[in-house]
Structures are given as structure tokens and as C-alpha cells.
Design a protein around this motif. Structure first.
Motif, PDB file in Angstrom:
ATOM      1  N   UNK A   1       0.099  -7.167   9.751  1.00 29.18           N
ATOM      2  CA  UNK A   1       0.715  -5.937  10.251  1.00 29.18           C
ATOM      3  C   UNK A   1       1.204  -5.038   9.128  1.00 29.18           C
ATOM      4  N   UNK A   2       0.959  -5.445   7.878  1.00 26.55           N
ATOM      5  CA  UNK A   2       1.349  -4.641   6.720  1.00 26.55           C
ATOM      6  C   UNK A   2       0.124  -4.446   5.835  1.00 26.55           C
TER       7      UNK A   2
ATOM      8  N   UNK B   1       8.953  -9.089   5.796  1.00 28.10           N
ATOM      9  CA  UNK B   1       7.697  -8.729   5.136  1.00 28.10           C
ATOM     10  C   UNK B   1       6.716  -9.899   5.151  1.00 28.10           C
ATOM     11  N   UNK B   2       7.214 -11.096   4.884  1.00 31.28           N
ATOM     12  CA  UNK B   2       6.353 -12.283   4.911  1.00 31.28           C
ATOM     13  C   UNK B   2       5.716 -12.472   6.281  1.00 31.28           C
ATOM     14  N   UNK B   3       6.518 -12.359   7.325  1.00 28.15           N
ATOM     15  CA  UNK B   3       6.005 -12.565   8.680  1.00 28.15           C
ATOM     16  C   UNK B   3       4.996 -11.487   9.059  1.00 28.15           C
ATOM     17  N   UNK B   4       5.283 -10.235   8.680  1.00 25.48           N
ATOM     18  CA  UNK B   4       4.354  -9.143   8.993  1.00 25.48           C
ATOM     19  C   UNK B   4       3.050  -9.281   8.219  1.00 25.48           C
ATOM     20  N   UNK B   5       3.126  -9.760   6.976  1.00 28.50           N
ATOM     21  CA  UNK B   5       1.902 -10.000   6.190  1.00 28.50           C
ATOM     22  C   UNK B   5       1.078 -11.097   6.840  1.00 28.50           C
TER      23      UNK B   5
ATOM     24  N   UNK C   1       0.854  -1.187   0.000  1.00 32.49           N
ATOM     25  CA  UNK C   1       0.000   0.000   0.000  1.00 32.49           C
ATOM     26  C   UNK C   1       0.896   1.246   0.000  1.00 32.49           C
ATOM     27  N   UNK C   2       0.540   2.284  -0.780  1.00 41.25           N
ATOM     28  CA  UNK C   2       1.380   3.491  -0.830  1.00 41.25           C
ATOM     29  C   UNK C   2       1.630   4.125   0.538  1.00 41.25           C
ATOM     30  N   UNK C   3       0.733   3.864   1.502  1.00 37.47           N
ATOM     31  CA  UNK C   3       0.927   4.438   2.835  1.00 37.47           C
ATOM     32  C   UNK C   3       2.057   3.764   3.603  1.00 37.47           C
ATOM     33  N   UNK C   4       2.497   2.598   3.130  1.00 34.59           N
ATOM     34  CA  UNK C   4       3.634   1.914   3.768  1.00 34.59           C
ATOM     35  C   UNK C   4       4.930   2.514   3.224  1.00 34.59           C
TER      36      UNK C   4
END
Length: 273
Positions: free
Chosen positions: A231-232, A223-227, A162-165
Motif C-alpha cells: 500500500x506504499x 509503514x512496515x505494515x503498509x509496505x 517514492x517522492x509521490x508519497x
């Protein structure tokens, strides 16, 4: 007891890894099609089931399987890889000629998946023919291939977040730039053959790439874990996040095997990664 055959071990390893990748490509492509693209959806489902079956069958073979059996299996899988390559190139052609308006597969992603299918079928052909590249050639060629794959991954991640990330998007763009530069360096080394194939240059080449791939691998893992933990903010499928992580791990394994081979090289040798 018969000693395990290197041809058998390598063939099974390639098929187990890449058949799973091909299966997942089929899913990702299907998810990007429009609802009305029923023929393409059906074809993607066909390839998903085909490579799922190949993956399952590959686990039934062991290191002591007769090489003739594996050679026949390689031929069968090579045919499947050729067919999914043609399917992917067809999709790319439809997208580039604006015949699939509104679908959600990036052209670069489709091209990316077709390059991996081509890599897979070429490797099976090389194994069956016993025509593997000399170590120095393999080091350059494998790195040119995988550095492009890693650069693509960084671009996909940047566009699917997402652009907000903003922080993660910036990190993905930095990785994209870094791997583009590494790819350019690898292509320069490629054009300088055979003079560029001295062991010190290749050692430095691998060391530099390894550091960057480890950083990208760690970024993908985070990134994988946060997805998975929600959390992303992104439109990245959790399986896609794991998919690109596994490919980075694969590249690191190949670099490690190249480094091990170089340390024992006092003459030209064929790579057994």
C-alpha cells in the motif's frame, strides 16, 4: 538449583538481538552492490552466514549456561563483530573515494551499520571485562547512540519512499528534524557531565525521549505494515522496514529499564539492561 547468572542473561540477549541485526546488514549491503562487485557480494554472503550461525547457536544457550562457556562465546562473537565492522568501513571508504560508482548504499547507511557493529563489539567486551558504566553515564551514552540511530532511520525512510508519497515523506523529514534536536540536547547533556547527571534532569531527559521514540516506533510500524500490504510506493525492502521497527522497540526497552533503575536509585548503581 543454581540461580541464573546476570552476565549470562545479558550476554545471550545482546547476541540474539545484534547478531540478527548484523546478519540483516549483510543482506542490505549486498542488495546495494553492483552485479560486478562479486568480491564484495561474496564477503557480504560470508558475513550473512556467519551471523546466521551465531544467531542460531545463541538460542541453544539457556539462562543456566555456565558463565565460562558464555565468556568464550562472547569472545568469538566479538571477533566476528570486529570483522564485519572492518568490512563496513572498507565499503564506506570505497564509496567515499568514488570507487563504487552506481552502487545503491548510502554512505550514511554504511556508516550507520558500522556504528552498530562497533556498539555490539564494545558491549561484549564490557560484559566480559565486567566494566559496565555507572547508571547515570550509561543513560547519557546509550541515548546519544540510539538517538543518532533513530535520526538516521528517519532520513533513510524519507529518501527510500517514492517522492509521490508526499505525506509520508514529510512525516519522515519531521522525525528526522525532531531526532536531530533530541540528539543535540543529549550531546549538550553529555558535555555538562557530571553536573547534568542529577536524577530530575535524567528523568526529564528519558521522559522526553520516550515520547518521541514511541511516535517514531508507531510510524515505523505503520509503514512496515503498509509496505507488507503493498500500500506504499517505495524501494524499502520489507525486511528493512521491520529491521528499523525492531531497533526502535529495543531503544524503548532500554529507556524503560533506565526508568525502572532510576526509581530505585538512592545511590550510584550499575545498569543491568
Amino acid at each position: 538449583m543454581r540461580m541464573p547468572d546476570a552476565f549470562v542473561i545479558r550476554s545471550i540477549d545482546e547476541i540474539r538481538f545484534w547478531s540478527r541485526i548484523m546478519k540483516e546488514h549483510s543482506l542490505f549491503l549486498r542488495l546495494g552492490f553492483r552485479c560486478e562487485d562479486t568480491q564484495l557480494i561474496n564477503e557480504a554472503n560470508y558475513f550473512y552466514k556467519l551471523f546466521e550461525g551465531i544467531e542460531q547457536r545463541s538460542h541453544a544457550f539457556g539462562v543456566n549456561t555456565d558463565p565460562t562457556t558464555i565468556q568464550k562465546f562472547n569472545i568469538e562473537v566479538h571477533t566476528a563483530a570486529s570483522h564485519i565492522w572492518a568490512f563496513k568501513r572498507k565499503i564506506l571508504g570505497l564509496i567515499l573515494t568514488c570507487q563504487l560508482p552506481g552502487q545503491n548504499n548510502f554512505p550514511l547507511l554504511v556508516d550507520h551499520t558500522s556504528r552498530e557493529a562497533n556498539y555490539f563489539r564494545n558491549r561484549l567486551e564490557e560484559l566480559n571485562q565486567g566494566k559496565l558504566e555507572p547508571l547515570q553515564d550509561a543513560i547519557i551514552d546509550e541515548n546519544v547512540f540510539f538517538l543518532k540511530i533513530m535520526a538516521d532511520h528517519a532520513k533513510f525512510i524519507g529518501h527510500l519512499l517514492d517522492p509521490s508519497e508526499r505525506k509520508l515523506v514529510d512525516q519522515a523529514r519531521e522525525f528526522s528534524h525532531d531526532f536531530d534536536q533530541l540528539l543535540f540536547q543529549a550531546q549538550d547533556l553529555d558535555s555538562m557531565r557530571p553536573q547534568s547527571q542529577t536524577q530530575p534532569l535524567l528523568n526529564q531527559f528519558l521522559d522526553q525521549n520516550k515520547v518521541s521514540v514511541k511516535s517514531l516506533r508507531d510510524f515505523k510500524e505503520t509503514a512496515r505494515d503498509l509496505i507488507n500490504q503493498c500500500k506504499i510506493k517505495s524501494i524499502i525492502h520489507p525486511l528493512l522496514a521491520d529491521h528499523v521497527f525492531r531497533e526502535a522497540e529495543r531503544f524503548l526497552e532500554i529507556i524503560d529499564m533506565f526508568e525502572a533503575a532510576l526509581t530505585g536509585v538512592g545511590k550510584r548503581a550499575n545498569l543491568t539492561h
